[in-house]
Scaffold this motif. Sequence first.
Motif, PDB file in Angstrom:
ATOM      1  N   LEU A  17       0.749  -1.159   0.112  1.00  0.00           N
ATOM      2  CA  LEU A  17      -0.127  -0.050   0.047  1.00  0.00           C
ATOM      3  C   LEU A  17       0.583   1.233   0.034  1.00  0.00           C
ATOM      4  O   LEU A  17       1.867   1.213   0.648  1.00  0.00           O
ATOM      5  N   PRO A  18       0.475   2.425  -0.632  1.00  0.00           N
ATOM      6  CA  PRO A  18       1.082   3.530  -0.490  1.00  0.00           C
ATOM      7  C   PRO A  18       1.233   4.266   0.878  1.00  0.00           C
ATOM      8  O   PRO A  18       0.490   4.116   1.536  1.00  0.00           O
ATOM      9  N   GLY A  19       2.371   4.570   1.172  1.00  0.00           N
ATOM     10  CA  GLY A  19       2.685   4.979   2.556  1.00  0.00           C
ATOM     11  C   GLY A  19       3.211   6.452   2.415  1.00  0.00           C
ATOM     12  O   GLY A  19       2.794   7.202   1.649  1.00  0.00           O
ATOM     13  N   LEU A  20       3.749   7.107   3.595  1.00  0.00           N
ATOM     14  CA  LEU A  20       4.126   8.256   3.633  1.00  0.00           C
ATOM     15  C   LEU A  20       5.137   8.777   2.583  1.00  0.00           C
ATOM     16  O   LEU A  20       5.988   7.929   2.147  1.00  0.00           O
ATOM     17  N   ARG A  21       4.988   9.814   2.089  1.00  0.00           N
ATOM     18  CA  ARG A  21       5.756  10.433   0.894  1.00  0.00           C
ATOM     19  C   ARG A  21       7.000  11.183   1.600  1.00  0.00           C
ATOM     20  O   ARG A  21       6.902  11.943   2.933  1.00  0.00           O
ATOM     21  N   LYS A  22       8.202  11.076   1.147  1.00  0.00           N
ATOM     22  CA  LYS A  22       9.042  11.917   1.504  1.00  0.00           C
ATOM     23  C   LYS A  22      10.147  12.432   0.480  1.00  0.00           C
ATOM     24  O   LYS A  22       9.840  11.794  -0.678  1.00  0.00           O
ATOM     25  N   TYR A  23      10.867  13.436   0.991  1.00  0.00           N
ATOM     26  CA  TYR A  23      11.648  14.077  -0.058  1.00  0.00           C
ATOM     27  C   TYR A  23      13.322  14.502   0.142  1.00  0.00           C
ATOM     28  O   TYR A  23      13.376  14.788   1.255  1.00  0.00           O
ATOM     29  N   THR A  24      14.023  14.224  -0.828  1.00  0.00           N
ATOM     30  CA  THR A  24      15.412  14.200  -0.546  1.00  0.00           C
ATOM     31  C   THR A  24      15.749  15.681  -0.502  1.00  0.00           C
ATOM     32  O   THR A  24      15.067  16.791  -1.108  1.00  0.00           O
ATOM     33  N   ASN A  25      16.747  15.967   0.399  1.00  0.00           N
ATOM     34  CA  ASN A  25      17.365  17.321   0.530  1.00  0.00           C
ATOM     35  C   ASN A  25      17.912  17.907  -0.840  1.00  0.00           C
ATOM     36  O   ASN A  25      18.398  17.221  -1.713  1.00  0.00           O
ATOM     37  N   LEU A  26      17.695  19.108  -0.947  1.00  0.00           N
ATOM     38  CA  LEU A  26      18.078  19.681  -2.145  1.00  0.00           C
ATOM     39  C   LEU A  26      19.340  20.438  -2.025  1.00  0.00           C
ATOM     40  O   LEU A  26      19.692  20.741  -0.836  1.00  0.00           O
ATOM     41  N   THR A  27      20.445  20.141  -2.807  1.00  0.00           N
ATOM     42  CA  THR A  27      21.647  20.785  -2.604  1.00  0.00           C
ATOM     43  C   THR A  27      21.947  21.816  -3.865  1.00  0.00           C
ATOM     44  O   THR A  27      21.509  21.484  -4.851  1.00  0.00           O
ATOM     45  N   PHE A  28      22.406  22.817  -3.389  1.00  0.00           N
ATOM     46  CA  PHE A  28      22.780  23.995  -4.496  1.00  0.00           C
ATOM     47  C   PHE A  28      24.140  24.148  -4.229  1.00  0.00           C
ATOM     48  O   PHE A  28      24.864  24.365  -3.026  1.00  0.00           O
ATOM     49  N   LYS A  29      25.044  24.616  -5.273  1.00  0.00           N
ATOM     50  CA  LYS A  29      26.113  25.027  -5.373  1.00  0.00           C
ATOM     51  C   LYS A  29      26.261  26.409  -6.200  1.00  0.00           C
ATOM     52  O   LYS A  29      25.446  26.255  -7.481  1.00  0.00           O
ATOM     53  N   ARG A  30      27.095  27.318  -5.809  1.00  0.00           N
ATOM     54  CA  ARG A  30      27.245  28.709  -6.427  1.00  0.00           C
ATOM     55  C   ARG A  30      28.594  29.015  -6.126  1.00  0.00           C
ATOM     56  O   ARG A  30      29.577  28.714  -5.202  1.00  0.00           O
ATOM     57  N   GLY A  31      29.224  29.895  -7.160  1.00  0.00           N
ATOM     58  CA  GLY A  31      30.255  30.616  -7.140  1.00  0.00           C
ATOM     59  C   GLY A  31      30.202  31.724  -6.066  1.00  0.00           C
ATOM     60  O   GLY A  31      29.210  32.564  -6.074  1.00  0.00           O
TER      61      GLY A  31
END
Length: 148
Positions: free
Chosen positions: A55-69
């Motif tokens: 059965l579908p359970g809880l949804r989760k989302y990966t952390n976002l990573t950002f890179k900049r100069g």
Amino acid sequence: MQTDQRFDPYRAFNFVVDIDNIAVASFSEVAGLTAEGDPVEYREGADAENHVRKLPGLRKYTNLTFKRGYTRDDTLWRWYTNIANGQNDRRSITITLLDEAHAPVMRWYAFGAFINKIEGPSFNATGNEVAIENMEVVHEKLTLELAG
């Protein structure tokens, strides 16, 4: 089947990041646009087949990573400082993929986001690289929308 139309994939280098609808920085890399769920296993004693149901359970989302100069802009560090000092400074982030003409084609929206980790550059006196700032953002929800 029609074969006279060709649809090339979009290039990964044409994108724009907005935080609360304000372009605060130009990023050289964004990663972590991942949504997944934990399946729930379930079985009733009277089930005819000898296996568990998924059965579908809880949804989760990966952390976002950002890179900049690095530049003289300290907006991200000030946002991180707000969080570190206990302020509930959650924001919405929009990542927009652009086509070759720089027109929006799709957008990812991250809701309830805040900086969990910010990392300064590594310095090397013999190198020739740009000083890069890394930021990790946690969020509560990720959606995708086609533009236009």
